[in-house]
Design a protein around this motif. Structure first.
Motif, PDB file in Angstrom:
ATOM      1  N   ILE A 118       0.850  -1.191   0.000  1.00 22.17           N
ATOM      2  CA  ILE A 118       0.000   0.000   0.000  1.00 22.17           C
ATOM      3  C   ILE A 118       0.888   1.244   0.000  1.00 22.17           C
ATOM      4  CG2 ILE A 118      -1.732   1.303   1.293  1.00 22.17           C
ATOM      5  CD1 ILE A 118      -2.563  -1.450   2.527  1.00 22.17           C
ATOM      6  N   PRO A 119       0.745   2.131  -0.989  1.00 22.08           N
ATOM      7  CA  PRO A 119       1.555   3.355  -1.004  1.00 22.08           C
ATOM      8  C   PRO A 119       1.367   4.163   0.279  1.00 22.08           C
ATOM      9  CG  PRO A 119       0.419   3.067  -3.100  1.00 22.08           C
ATOM     10  CD  PRO A 119      -0.152   2.042  -2.153  1.00 22.08           C
ATOM     11  N   ARG A 120       2.486   4.670   0.816  1.00 28.90           N
ATOM     12  CA  ARG A 120       2.451   5.410   2.072  1.00 28.90           C
ATOM     13  C   ARG A 120       2.685   6.891   1.828  1.00 28.90           C
ATOM     14  NH1 ARG A 120       6.791   1.897   5.374  1.00 28.90           N
ATOM     15  NH2 ARG A 120       7.991   2.622   3.588  1.00 28.90           N
ATOM     16  N   PRO A 121       2.080   7.763   2.626  1.00 32.24           N
ATOM     17  CA  PRO A 121       2.261   9.196   2.423  1.00 32.24           C
ATOM     18  C   PRO A 121       3.720   9.640   2.460  1.00 32.24           C
ATOM     19  CG  PRO A 121       0.460   8.790   3.956  1.00 32.24           C
ATOM     20  CD  PRO A 121       1.117   7.462   3.710  1.00 32.24           C
ATOM     21  N   GLU A 122       4.542   9.050   3.349  1.00 33.46           N
ATOM     22  CA  GLU A 122       5.935   9.478   3.463  1.00 33.46           C
ATOM     23  C   GLU A 122       6.743   9.158   2.205  1.00 33.46           C
ATOM     24  OE1 GLU A 122       5.519   5.801   6.241  1.00 33.46           O
ATOM     25  OE2 GLU A 122       4.293   7.508   5.595  1.00 33.46           O
ATOM     26  N   THR A 123       6.268   8.190   1.417  1.00 32.57           N
ATOM     27  CA  THR A 123       6.978   7.834   0.192  1.00 32.57           C
ATOM     28  C   THR A 123       6.834   8.918  -0.876  1.00 32.57           C
ATOM     29  OG1 THR A 123       6.630   5.494   0.706  1.00 32.57           O
ATOM     30  CG2 THR A 123       7.274   6.005  -1.540  1.00 32.57           C
ATOM     31  N   GLU A 124       5.861   9.800  -0.722  1.00 31.66           N
ATOM     32  CA  GLU A 124       5.691  10.903  -1.667  1.00 31.66           C
ATOM     33  C   GLU A 124       6.925  11.801  -1.723  1.00 31.66           C
ATOM     34  OE1 GLU A 124       2.123  13.025  -0.775  1.00 31.66           O
ATOM     35  OE2 GLU A 124       0.800  11.383  -1.422  1.00 31.66           O
ATOM     36  N   VAL A 125       7.732  11.778  -0.664  1.00 31.44           N
ATOM     37  CA  VAL A 125       8.947  12.593  -0.648  1.00 31.44           C
ATOM     38  C   VAL A 125       9.884  12.184  -1.787  1.00 31.44           C
ATOM     39  CG1 VAL A 125      10.972  13.282   0.719  1.00 31.44           C
ATOM     40  CG2 VAL A 125       8.760  12.978   1.835  1.00 31.44           C
TER      41      VAL A 125
END
Length: 240
Positions: free
Chosen positions: A78-85
């Protein structure tokens, strides 16, 4: 957001919204909105699955990442918000007019490559993953977001199935397993243009080990960026 079983009311509201195809604000504004019998049955099934511990995103089949809605299944993380960095840093490095080539290592849902391609219309990407099922999800997401013509997928255990002459301006990966990161740092240089960048995510407490690994190889450490909680999360290195 990856929801917690400790927030059952929030989870129930999100699941009901998915069943009704309406967001939470609509449901609050329209409490009189009726629920059909088949929708109620589906909602009850969703609640039972959530109560058993199944992640909410696998139940609904999607997750937002970098303003885009991605299909997710148990075949992908599941894509995580912190990976948006990782995407943010990639957009800082690559020019909007650049015909850049990027490689998404361990692509899963394809959220990294696809998010970057949506922002950089001249860029092209290759997504690699050891799982054929994961790559099928990535292709469906690429079609959903209109970048199929600029994304190629390869079933590969890291670089094992890559052609020796494949060269990229940027490599990205959210594989935060230290053993995998070691392999990437060891094997990536032949596929990266001189002066090219590698951006990857690390787990909690891994920053010191990563600094040692980078220092022992042909890489220049650019930065380790912290997430919103102040945890070292995203590593940016450059090939010397």
């Amino acid at each position: 957001m990856i929801c917690s079983r400790k927030e059952p009311r929030t989870d129930a509201a999100l699941l009901l919204g998915d069943v009704l195809n309406h967001d939470r604000s609509f449901m609050i504004a329209h409490p009189e909105h009726s629920v059909a019998a088949n929708q109620l049955q589906k909602f009850r099934e969703f609640i039972a699955r959530r109560a058993s511990g199944e992640p909410l995103q696998y139940i609904t089949g999607h997750q937002e990442f970098f303003k885009l809605d991605f299909e997710v299944t148990p075949d992908v993380l599941i894509p995580r918000p912190e990976t948006e960095v990782i995407v943010e840093v990639a957009l800082e490095i690559l020019r909007p007019d650049q015909s850049a080539r990027l490689l998404d290592i361990g692509a899963g849902s394809g959220c990294l490559a696809i998010s970057i391609l949506k922002e950089l219309t001249n860029a092209r990407a290759v997504a690699i993953d050891i799982s054929e099922s994961a790559l099928k999800v990535a292709l469906r997401n690429a079609e959903r977001h209109g970048v199929m013509d600029r994304l190629r997928v390869i079933e590969s255990d890291l670089f094992s199935a890559m052609a020796s002459d494949d060269m990229f301006d940027l490599l990205v990966s959210n594989a935060d397993c230290l053993a995998t990161i070691r392999r990437i740092l060891r094997d990536a240089p032949p596929f990266l243009c001189a002066g090219g960048y590698l951006i990857f995510e690390i787990g909690f407490g891994q920053s010191e080990s990563i600094e040692t690994l980078v220092g022992a190889r042909d890489w220049q450490m650019i930065e380790i960026r912290r997430d919103l909680q102040g945890i070292p999360r995203t590593v940016v290195v450059r090939r010397k």
